[in-house]
Design a protein around this motif. Structure first.
Motif, PDB file in Angstrom:
ATOM      1  N   LEU A   8       0.633  -1.247  -0.299  1.00 26.77           N
ATOM      2  CA  LEU A   8      -0.028   0.144  -0.321  1.00 26.77           C
ATOM      3  C   LEU A   8       1.371   1.303   0.198  1.00 26.77           C
ATOM      4  CD1 LEU A   8      -2.933  -1.065   2.601  1.00 26.77           C
ATOM      5  CD2 LEU A   8      -3.084  -0.610  -0.134  1.00 26.77           C
ATOM      6  N   THR A   9       1.997   1.136   0.854  1.00 28.13           N
ATOM      7  CA  THR A   9       2.626   2.461   0.898  1.00 28.13           C
ATOM      8  C   THR A   9       4.104   2.581  -0.606  1.00 28.13           C
ATOM      9  OG1 THR A   9       3.747   2.358   3.526  1.00 28.13           O
ATOM     10  CG2 THR A   9       4.737   3.345   1.939  1.00 28.13           C
ATOM     11  N   TYR A  10       3.635   1.640  -1.264  1.00 31.04           N
ATOM     12  CA  TYR A  10       4.478   1.007  -2.408  1.00 31.04           C
ATOM     13  C   TYR A  10       3.249   2.126  -4.050  1.00 31.04           C
ATOM     14  CZ  TYR A  10       7.605   0.558  -6.310  1.00 31.04           C
ATOM     15  OH  TYR A  10       8.079   0.558  -7.682  1.00 31.04           O
ATOM     16  N   THR A  11       2.427   1.266  -3.224  1.00 31.72           N
ATOM     17  CA  THR A  11       1.213   2.124  -4.432  1.00 31.72           C
ATOM     18  C   THR A  11       0.709   3.807  -4.558  1.00 31.72           C
ATOM     19  OG1 THR A  11      -1.029   1.319  -3.384  1.00 31.72           O
ATOM     20  CG2 THR A  11      -0.284  -0.389  -4.980  1.00 31.72           C
ATOM     21  N   LEU A  12       0.970   3.839  -3.146  1.00 24.45           N
ATOM     22  CA  LEU A  12       0.627   5.141  -2.976  1.00 24.45           C
ATOM     23  C   LEU A  12       1.947   6.333  -3.121  1.00 24.45           C
ATOM     24  CD1 LEU A  12      -0.520   7.435  -1.314  1.00 24.45           C
ATOM     25  CD2 LEU A  12       0.284   7.285   0.220  1.00 24.45           C
ATOM     26  N   ALA A  13       3.181   5.636  -3.080  1.00 25.85           N
ATOM     27  CA  ALA A  13       4.212   6.524  -3.800  1.00 25.85           C
ATOM     28  C   ALA A  13       3.991   6.648  -5.188  1.00 25.85           C
ATOM     29  CB  ALA A  13       5.738   6.181  -2.872  1.00 25.85           C
ATOM     30  N   ILE A  14       3.413   5.386  -6.293  1.00 26.27           N
ATOM     31  CA  ILE A  14       3.643   5.113  -7.703  1.00 26.27           C
ATOM     32  C   ILE A  14       2.417   6.304  -7.975  1.00 26.27           C
ATOM     33  CG2 ILE A  14       3.557   3.840  -9.278  1.00 26.27           C
ATOM     34  CD1 ILE A  14       5.737   3.933  -8.084  1.00 26.27           C
ATOM     35  N   SER A  15       1.368   6.356  -6.661  1.00 25.64           N
ATOM     36  CA  SER A  15       0.605   7.499  -8.004  1.00 25.64           C
ATOM     37  C   SER A  15       0.793   8.836  -7.104  1.00 25.64           C
ATOM     38  CB  SER A  15      -0.809   6.986  -6.572  1.00 25.64           C
ATOM     39  OG  SER A  15      -1.809   5.246  -6.304  1.00 25.64           O
ATOM     40  N   LEU A  16       1.365   8.823  -6.299  1.00 27.73           N
ATOM     41  CA  LEU A  16       1.947  10.707  -6.462  1.00 27.73           C
ATOM     42  C   LEU A  16       2.673  11.061  -7.835  1.00 27.73           C
ATOM     43  CD1 LEU A  16       2.604  10.606  -2.798  1.00 27.73           C
ATOM     44  CD2 LEU A  16       0.670  11.896  -4.320  1.00 27.73           C
ATOM     45  N   PHE A  17       3.770   9.637  -8.161  1.00 28.98           N
ATOM     46  CA  PHE A  17       4.683   9.873  -9.539  1.00 28.98           C
ATOM     47  C   PHE A  17       3.715  10.037 -10.146  1.00 28.98           C
ATOM     48  CE2 PHE A  17       8.179   7.183  -7.976  1.00 28.98           C
ATOM     49  CZ  PHE A  17       8.468   7.101  -6.519  1.00 28.98           C
ATOM     50  N   ASN A  18       2.260   9.393 -10.611  1.00 28.94           N
ATOM     51  CA  ASN A  18       1.568   9.248 -11.730  1.00 28.94           C
ATOM     52  C   ASN A  18       1.120  10.923 -11.608  1.00 28.94           C
ATOM     53  OD1 ASN A  18       1.114   7.330 -13.838  1.00 28.94           O
ATOM     54  ND2 ASN A  18      -0.783   7.459 -13.172  1.00 28.94           N
ATOM     55  N   VAL A  19       0.193  11.719 -10.609  1.00 27.88           N
ATOM     56  CA  VAL A  19      -0.371  12.920 -11.210  1.00 27.88           C
ATOM     57  C   VAL A  19       1.050  14.254 -11.814  1.00 27.88           C
ATOM     58  CG1 VAL A  19      -0.900  14.961  -9.696  1.00 27.88           C
ATOM     59  CG2 VAL A  19      -0.915  12.843  -8.724  1.00 27.88           C
ATOM     60  N   GLY A  20       2.008  13.800 -11.677  1.00 30.16           N
ATOM     61  CA  GLY A  20       2.785  14.441 -12.513  1.00 30.16           C
ATOM     62  C   GLY A  20       3.654  13.765 -13.708  1.00 30.16           C
ATOM     63  N   TYR A  21       3.680  13.002 -13.727  1.00 28.86           N
ATOM     64  CA  TYR A  21       4.860  11.887 -14.616  1.00 28.86           C
ATOM     65  C   TYR A  21       4.785  13.212 -16.065  1.00 28.86           C
ATOM     66  CZ  TYR A  21       8.139   8.969 -16.905  1.00 28.86           C
ATOM     67  OH  TYR A  21       8.373   8.055 -17.636  1.00 28.86           O
ATOM     68  N   PHE A  22       3.033  11.804 -16.857  1.00 29.20           N
ATOM     69  CA  PHE A  22       2.220  12.536 -17.766  1.00 29.20           C
ATOM     70  C   PHE A  22       2.550  13.711 -18.168  1.00 29.20           C
ATOM     71  CE2 PHE A  22       1.742   8.218 -17.101  1.00 29.20           C
ATOM     72  CZ  PHE A  22       2.561   7.510 -18.492  1.00 29.20           C
ATOM     73  N   VAL A  23       2.155  14.919 -17.412  1.00 29.39           N
ATOM     74  CA  VAL A  23       1.815  16.644 -17.420  1.00 29.39           C
ATOM     75  C   VAL A  23       2.846  16.607 -18.789  1.00 29.39           C
ATOM     76  CG1 VAL A  23       2.604  18.695 -16.740  1.00 29.39           C
ATOM     77  CG2 VAL A  23       0.727  17.041 -15.701  1.00 29.39           C
ATOM     78  N   PRO A  24       4.542  16.765 -18.862  1.00 31.64           N
ATOM     79  CA  PRO A  24       5.243  17.420 -20.268  1.00 31.64           C
ATOM     80  C   PRO A  24       4.762  16.599 -21.225  1.00 31.64           C
ATOM     81  CG  PRO A  24       6.680  16.602 -17.786  1.00 31.64           C
ATOM     82  CD  PRO A  24       5.649  15.970 -17.640  1.00 31.64           C
ATOM     83  N   TYR A  25       4.274  15.429 -20.810  1.00 34.13           N
ATOM     84  CA  TYR A  25       4.501  15.103 -22.355  1.00 34.13           C
ATOM     85  C   TYR A  25       2.839  15.140 -23.098  1.00 34.13           C
ATOM     86  CZ  TYR A  25       7.986  12.427 -21.083  1.00 34.13           C
ATOM     87  OH  TYR A  25       8.748  12.265 -21.071  1.00 34.13           O
ATOM     88  N   PHE A  26       1.984  15.407 -21.834  1.00 30.34           N
ATOM     89  CA  PHE A  26       0.379  16.474 -22.147  1.00 30.34           C
ATOM     90  C   PHE A  26       0.180  17.676 -22.479  1.00 30.34           C
ATOM     91  CE2 PHE A  26      -1.968  13.554 -19.494  1.00 30.34           C
ATOM     92  CZ  PHE A  26      -1.759  12.152 -20.911  1.00 30.34           C
TER      93      PHE A  26
END
Length: 456
Positions: A241-259
């Motif tokens: 659960l801790t790891y999925t929370l961390a990856i979820s936070l990554f996911n909020v900002g990771y794709f913004v430059p590509y969009f």
């Protein structure tokens, strides 16, 4: 397990699967991921066209790509469960067909809702049926070179980002956005033969005394089997659960430059092709980052979780620097920061998936990957529209990129709360009890064998 910090290359795993037909599957992963995330990263070319054609806000248009990303992640558990229950080959081939169908139908769109349903929901469903099964299948065929194999397979995302941005710009100028989407649908059909390369595994025969074809399973048995396919027991484990929370936070900002990096570059005063080249430059170093990260990680000098934290923190920092570099109107500075961001974002991607077996155990990787992407789908749905909303409020993308980078930094700090994060060695992951129906998990037989040898 070995006490040395070389979890991926210990002698205990030397006898496990490490290539053979797996290299053919790496090539299939290479092509299929280019037609999933490579295309997803290049949809920023259509962003500008949609804003002009439909005369809608940046926030409204952002929901198209965000819906596709969220659907891909939301339906990943479905893809994993179908593979566990049936056959990964058929699932991936069906996903390729749905991906192509979504883009073909999107070429006839007359309103944004049409694009949400086609490019977003249908193509996103297809992506969800392709990505997780392909990744888990490749991981099943490698032990010591697992991270390198993933890095090579994922390197196509950077290569396709480099090639697709100018290609899509050319297609839009030549055939308009409708014709470009139609061609994109045809390209996506190449995922189907990638899925055909997966060799079905023969499940072991169940003991005769356990087989009763005449008896209908009870509701409790059905629920237990579904829970086993989805690996729902992982939701009760704190490290996961801790790891999925961390990856979820990554996911909020990771794709913004590509969009939005193409749109930001256009707003900063650069030409259409100069703006497209910024993304292509990031895609080029993305390739190097994935391969270099995979090779270095498999050397075993550092734990994968520590390397992932370092690359994620750097990627978040460079995302925040992207708009700052163009405030002075310097195109060279923008390209330089894009190159650094591309390398770091590519370096962290393979590690994000390679860490999952360390946390859940190799035999639960398929379900773990599916649940991980389901949980982070909400974050992926938030990132693009939040970035578009900040642009509508401020009139530029500076705040959008600073907030996006901050989410990656926050995810890195969250990952630091994992149990034994500061230890120099990996602890053996918890192992689940064998499923009630051994024949239901044919895709992971090789991975189970390698793990059993490692634990002995």
């Amino acid at each position: 397990m070995s006490s040395k910090p070389k979890p991926e290359s210990g002698a205990g795993e030397a006898e496990g699967p490490d290539g053979g037909w797996g290299w053919v599957l790496v090539a299939a992963l290479f092509l299929s991921t280019s037609l999933v995330f490579g295309v997803m990263r290049s949809l920023g070319i259509f962003f500008v066209e949609f804003v002009q054609y439909f005369e809608e806000s940046a926030q409204a248009i952002s929901w198209i790509s965000s819906t596709g990303l969220a659907a891909q992640q939301f339906f990943s558990p479905l893809g994993a469960a179908l593979c566990n229950a049936y056959n990964a080959r058929v699932v991936v081939m069906a996903g390729g067909f749905l991906t192509a169908l979504g883009f073909i139908l999107a070429s006839q769109a007359t309103c944004l809702v049409h694009l949400y349903l086609t490019m977003g929901l249908i193509s996103g469903l297809g992506w969800g049926l392709v990505f997780t099964p392909m990744v888990a299948t490749v991981m099943a065929n490698f032990t010591r070179r697992r991270t390198l194999a993933l890095g090579l397979g994922f390197s196509s995302i950077g290569l396709s980002s480099f090639a697709f941005n100018p290609l899509f710009q050319l297609l839009v100028e030549t055939y308009a956005w409708r014709g470009a989407l139609l061609i994109l649908g045809g390209l996506s059909l190449n995922i189907v033969p990638c899925g055909a390369l997966i060799r079905p595994q023969r499940p072991p025969k169940a003991p005769a005394k356990l087989v009763d074809s005449q008896r209908r399973p009870s509701c409790a048995e059905v629920l237990q089997r579904v829970s086993s396919y989805l690996e729902l027991s992982l939701l009760c484990e704190r490290p996961y659960l801790t790891y999925t929370l961390a990856i979820s936070l990554f996911n909020v900002g990771y794709f913004v430059p590509y969009f939005h990096l193409v749109a930001h570059s256009r707003l900063a005063g650069f030409s259409e092709y100069h703006a497209a080249f910024v993304m292509s430059a990031a895609g080029a170093t993305d390739i190097l980052g994935r391969i270099a990260s995979g090779w270095f990680s498999d050397l075993g000098h550092f734990r994968l979780i520590h390397l992932l934290s370092a690359w994620t923190a750097l990627a978040g920092t460079f995302i925040m620097l992207l708009p700052v570099s163009s405030l002075t109107g310097s195109y060279a500075a923008l390209v330089a920061i894009s190159l650094l961001y591309g390398f770091c974002s590519g370096a962290l991607t393979s590690l994000a998936f390679a860490v999952v077996p360390k946390i859940v155990g190799v035999e639960r990787t398929m379900g773990g990957l599916g649940l991980l992407q389901l949980i982070e789908s909400g974050a992926g749905l938030l990132g693009g529209p939040l970035s578009g909303l900040l642009k509508d409020i401020t009139g530029n993308y500076v705040a959008s990129f600073i907030v996006a980078g901050s989410f990656l930094i926050l995810g890195t700090l969250t990952m630091g709360t994992l149990p034994h994060f500061f230890s120099c060695t990996d602890l053996p992951p918890p192992r689940r009890r064998p499923p009630a129906d051994p024949s239901a998990r044919p895709e992971l037989q090789q991975m189970d064998t390698g793990t059993a040898r490692q634990v002995k």
